[in-house]
Design a protein around this motif. Structure first.
Motif, PDB file in Angstrom:
ATOM      1  N   ALA A   1      25.718  14.672  25.012  1.00 14.73           N
ATOM      2  CA  ALA A   1      25.063  13.414  25.390  1.00 14.73           C
ATOM      3  C   ALA A   1      23.577  13.453  25.055  1.00 14.73           C
ATOM      4  O   ALA A   1      23.019  12.473  24.539  1.00 14.73           O
ATOM      5  CB  ALA A   1      25.268  13.138  26.878  1.00 14.73           C
ATOM      6  N   VAL A   2      22.926  14.571  25.321  1.00 15.23           N
ATOM      7  CA  VAL A   2      21.502  14.707  24.998  1.00 15.23           C
ATOM      8  C   VAL A   2      21.316  14.635  23.490  1.00 15.23           C
ATOM      9  O   VAL A   2      20.398  13.959  23.003  1.00 15.23           O
ATOM     10  CB  VAL A   2      20.923  16.023  25.576  1.00 15.23           C
ATOM     11  N   GLU A   3      22.175  15.285  22.750  1.00 12.49           N
ATOM     12  CA  GLU A   3      22.075  15.266  21.292  1.00 12.49           C
ATOM     13  C   GLU A   3      22.249  13.848  20.740  1.00 12.49           C
ATOM     14  O   GLU A   3      21.531  13.433  19.828  1.00 12.49           O
ATOM     15  CB  GLU A   3      23.114  16.204  20.687  1.00 12.49           C
ATOM     16  N   ARG A   4      23.192  13.090  21.308  1.00 14.20           N
ATOM     17  CA  ARG A   4      23.389  11.702  20.862  1.00 14.20           C
ATOM     18  C   ARG A   4      22.184  10.840  21.201  1.00 14.20           C
ATOM     19  O   ARG A   4      21.761  10.008  20.405  1.00 14.20           O
ATOM     20  CB  ARG A   4      24.650  11.110  21.493  1.00 14.20           C
ATOM     21  N   ALA A   5      21.616  11.037  22.391  1.00 19.34           N
ATOM     22  CA  ALA A   5      20.493  10.221  22.834  1.00 19.34           C
ATOM     23  C   ALA A   5      19.182  10.625  22.161  1.00 19.34           C
ATOM     24  O   ALA A   5      18.284   9.797  22.006  1.00 19.34           O
ATOM     25  CB  ALA A   5      20.337  10.315  24.356  1.00 19.34           C
ATOM     26  N   THR A   6      19.090  11.895  21.757  1.00 16.08           N
ATOM     27  CA  THR A   6      17.853  12.423  21.175  1.00 16.08           C
ATOM     28  C   THR A   6      18.206  13.237  19.940  1.00 16.08           C
ATOM     29  O   THR A   6      18.365  14.461  20.018  1.00 16.08           O
ATOM     30  CB  THR A   6      17.117  13.316  22.206  1.00 16.08           C
ATOM     31  N   PRO A   7      18.347  12.584  18.794  1.00 14.66           N
ATOM     32  CA  PRO A   7      18.763  13.296  17.588  1.00 14.66           C
ATOM     33  C   PRO A   7      17.868  14.492  17.236  1.00 14.66           C
ATOM     34  O   PRO A   7      18.340  15.461  16.651  1.00 14.66           O
ATOM     35  CB  PRO A   7      18.695  12.224  16.496  1.00 14.66           C
ATOM     36  N   SER A   8      16.600  14.462  17.634  1.00 12.27           N
ATOM     37  CA  SER A   8      15.714  15.592  17.341  1.00 12.27           C
ATOM     38  C   SER A   8      16.105  16.843  18.135  1.00 12.27           C
ATOM     39  O   SER A   8      15.596  17.929  17.866  1.00 12.27           O
ATOM     40  CB  SER A   8      14.262  15.222  17.625  1.00 12.27           C
ATOM     41  N   ALA A   9      17.014  16.706  19.083  1.00 15.27           N
ATOM     42  CA  ALA A   9      17.459  17.837  19.895  1.00 15.27           C
ATOM     43  C   ALA A   9      18.533  18.659  19.201  1.00 15.27           C
ATOM     44  O   ALA A   9      18.972  19.679  19.731  1.00 15.27           O
ATOM     45  CB  ALA A   9      18.000  17.330  21.224  1.00 15.27           C
TER      46      ALA A   9
END
Length: 116
Positions: free
Chosen positions: A6-14
């Motif tokens: 979910a974090v990766e989807r919301a924050t592609p720079s992650a």
């Protein structure tokens, strides 16, 4: 795992961070399975596989911080009950990885707050 996705989807720079955490988690899982075999314990009943969660994961960094902190605490709290020095050493090394992940998330949150 669901929270990381979910974090990766919301924050592609992650993406690089998430991929590094996934690699560490896969290695940790393999090491825990090896410890179970060596200690003649049954295989994991699936507690290591939180990816089966059906509800949507919180994509916030604060949610990731809370989850990562809970995971680190759970590992730390379980160490005294193990009774095997090699297993404690191996899981202690995993705890260092978890603390590193937590520190990165906390620094990330702090950086985001400074931008606001």
């Amino acid at each position: 795992d669901a929270r990381l996705r979910a974090v990766e989807r919301a924050t592609p720079s992650a993406r690089a961070f998430v991929e590094g955490v996934r690699r560490d988690r896969a290695r940790h899982l393999a090491e825990r399975e090896e410890l179970r075999r060596r200690l003649r314990l049954p295989p994991s009943a699936g507690g290591d596989r939180a990816a089966d969660v059906r509800e949507p994961a919180d994509p916030s960094l604060e949610g990731l911080r809370v989850a990562q902190q809970a995971l680190a605490h759970a590992v730390a709290e379980g160490l005294p009950a193990i009774g095997d020095a090699r297993a404690v050493h191996r899981l202690g090394a995993q705890l260092v990885d978890l603390a590193r992940h937590l520190a990165v998330v906390e620094l990330w949150i702090e950086t985001e707050q400074q931008r606001e």
